[in-house]
Design an enzyme around this catalytic site. Structure first.
Site, PDB file in Angstrom:
ATOM      1  CD  GLU A   1     -37.755 -18.322  29.523  1.00  0.00           C
ATOM      2  OE1 GLU A   1     -38.124 -17.140  29.494  1.00  0.00           O
ATOM      3  OE2 GLU A   1     -36.778 -18.713  30.201  1.00  0.00           O
TER       4      GLU A   1
ATOM      5  CG  HIS B   1     -35.864 -16.219  25.391  1.00  0.00           C
ATOM      6  ND1 HIS B   1     -36.352 -17.198  26.222  1.00  0.00           N
ATOM      7  CD2 HIS B   1     -34.763 -15.723  25.982  1.00  0.00           C
ATOM      8  CE1 HIS B   1     -35.562 -17.286  27.288  1.00  0.00           C
ATOM      9  NE2 HIS B   1     -34.595 -16.398  27.165  1.00  0.00           N
TER      10      HIS B   1
ATOM     11  CD  GLU C   1     -30.532 -16.834  26.079  1.00  0.00           C
ATOM     12  OE1 GLU C   1     -30.156 -16.294  27.116  1.00  0.00           O
ATOM     13  OE2 GLU C   1     -31.711 -16.846  25.717  1.00  0.00           O
TER      14      GLU C   1
ATOM     15  CB  SER D   1     -26.853 -20.369  34.512  1.00  0.00           C
ATOM     16  OG  SER D   1     -28.090 -21.056  34.616  1.00  0.00           O
TER      17      SER D   1
ATOM     18  CE  LYS E   1     -35.335 -15.465  31.238  1.00  0.00           C
ATOM     19  NZ  LYS E   1     -34.972 -16.869  31.362  1.00  0.00           N
TER      20      LYS E   1
ATOM     21  CG  ASN F   1     -34.991 -11.927  28.925  1.00  0.00           C
ATOM     22  OD1 ASN F   1     -36.011 -11.271  29.142  1.00  0.00           O
ATOM     23  ND2 ASN F   1     -35.022 -13.157  28.438  1.00  0.00           N
TER      24      ASN F   1
ATOM     25  N   GLY G   1     -31.863 -20.724  33.393  1.00  0.00           N
ATOM     26  CA  GLY G   1     -32.571 -20.764  34.673  1.00  0.00           C
ATOM     27  C   GLY G   1     -32.290 -22.003  35.493  1.00  0.00           C
TER      28      GLY G   1
HETATM   29  P1  13P Z   1     -30.845 -17.169  33.203  1.00  0.00           P
HETATM   30  O1  13P Z   1     -29.681 -16.204  33.173  1.00  0.00           O
HETATM   31  O2  13P Z   1     -31.789 -16.899  34.333  1.00  0.00           O
HETATM   32  O3  13P Z   1     -30.398 -18.580  33.083  1.00  0.00           O
HETATM   33  O4  13P Z   1     -31.718 -16.846  31.873  1.00  0.00           O
HETATM   34  C1  13P Z   1     -31.079 -16.798  30.656  1.00  0.00           C
HETATM   35  C2  13P Z   1     -31.999 -16.234  29.670  1.00  0.00           C
HETATM   36  O5  13P Z   1     -32.999 -16.819  29.332  1.00  0.00           O
HETATM   37  C3  13P Z   1     -31.681 -14.912  29.106  1.00  0.00           C
HETATM   38  O6  13P Z   1     -32.433 -14.641  27.984  1.00  0.00           O
END
Ligand code: 13P
Length: 254
Positions: free
Chosen positions: A97, A95, A167, A213, A12, A10, A173
């Site tokens: 976010e 997701h 997740e 992560s 982003k 992903n 993150g």
């Molecule tokens: P990270 O791997 O940067 O923690 O992000 C996870 C994520 O949001 C994948 O969709």
């Protein structure tokens, strides 16, 4: 366990189309004969270029969000058929976010899942508890609410098209990964929810991926868990070398 593992990057809101193509050109030879399902969720503006660059490779391109409507007066939105036209074959939905930064509700995400299935775009439904929910002992309650709302009214025959991604919000993150045991327990609980909705057999065929992560050095341990069928990778998917290492770790669990 569903067989071949899934490894989804992903990106982003990172990478211009030109950088995205350079990335794919580097990634293709690194994962050429890998026996894993490799997906990249890229920015809207890079979908078409990525689709062309990955056309003859074992990599599917998808998007990170879409409207719940087919079309209409929705300024700034993007529809599932538009994404498909650009070359997307899957869509990340719900997701963390989108839920926490943009306020998307369980019901709204449910409507998007329905839309994706109707228009033949494979939905990757993301669920996960916040730190406050985990600390209050409400992880299972949060997961159950998110899964049951998003997947209600989905006919059983459509269910195997869905991929679920667990997740934990506090692991995204932050560099904090859930321990393999913690992730394994949450995945088993998600599998039980799917079994309650669709029956045990169908639940066993729906891939459940872990995200939060994920890095090359923690992948092996995470995917050693029975109910973890692959990973959803943010930061570590931005570099083709590190993403390919994760793919190689995953392909070993077939
Ligand atoms: P990270 O791997 O940067 O923690 O992000 C996870 C994520 O949001 C994948 O969709």
């Amino acid at each position: 366990m569903v067989g071949r593992q899934y490894v989804i990057g992903n990106w982003k809101m990172y990478k211009m189309a030109r950088e995205a193509v350079q990335y794919i050109e580097k990634l293709v030879p690194l994962v050429e004969r890998c026996e894993a399902n490799i997906f990249l969720a890229v920015p809207f503006t890079a979908i078409s270029a990525c689709f062309q660059a990955a056309k003859n490779a074992n990599i599917l391109i998808g998007a990170q969000n879409m409207s719940d409507a087919k079309e209409g007066a929705f300024t700034g939105e993007i529809g599932s058929l538009m994404l498909k036209e650009a070359g997307a074959s899957f869509i990340l939905l719900g997701h963390s976010e989108r839920r926490h930064v943009f306020g998307e509700s369980d019901e709204f995400i449910h409507r998007k899942v329905i839309r994706a299935l109707q228009d033949d775009l494979q939905p990757i439904l993301c669920v996960g508890e916040t730190l406050a929910e985990r600390e209050a002992g409400e992880t299972e309650k949060a997961l159950k609410r998110q899964i049951f709302t998003a997947l209600k009214q989905i006919p059983k025959e459509e269910a195997p098209k869905v991929i679920l991604a667990y997740e934990p919000v506090w692991a995204i993150g932050t560099g904090k990964t859930a321990s393999a045991k913690m992730a394994g327990d949450a995945h088993a609980f998600c599998r039980a929810c799917l079994a309650e909705i669709f029956g045990k057999k169908i639940a066993g065929s729906i891939p459940i991926l872990y995200g939060g992560s994920v890095k090359p050095d923690n992948t092996k341990e995470l995917i050693s868990q029975e109910d973890i069928d692959g990973v959803l990778v943010g930061g570590a998917s931005l570099d083709p070398e590190s993403f390919s290492k994760i793919v190689h770790h995953c392909e070993k669990k077939k």
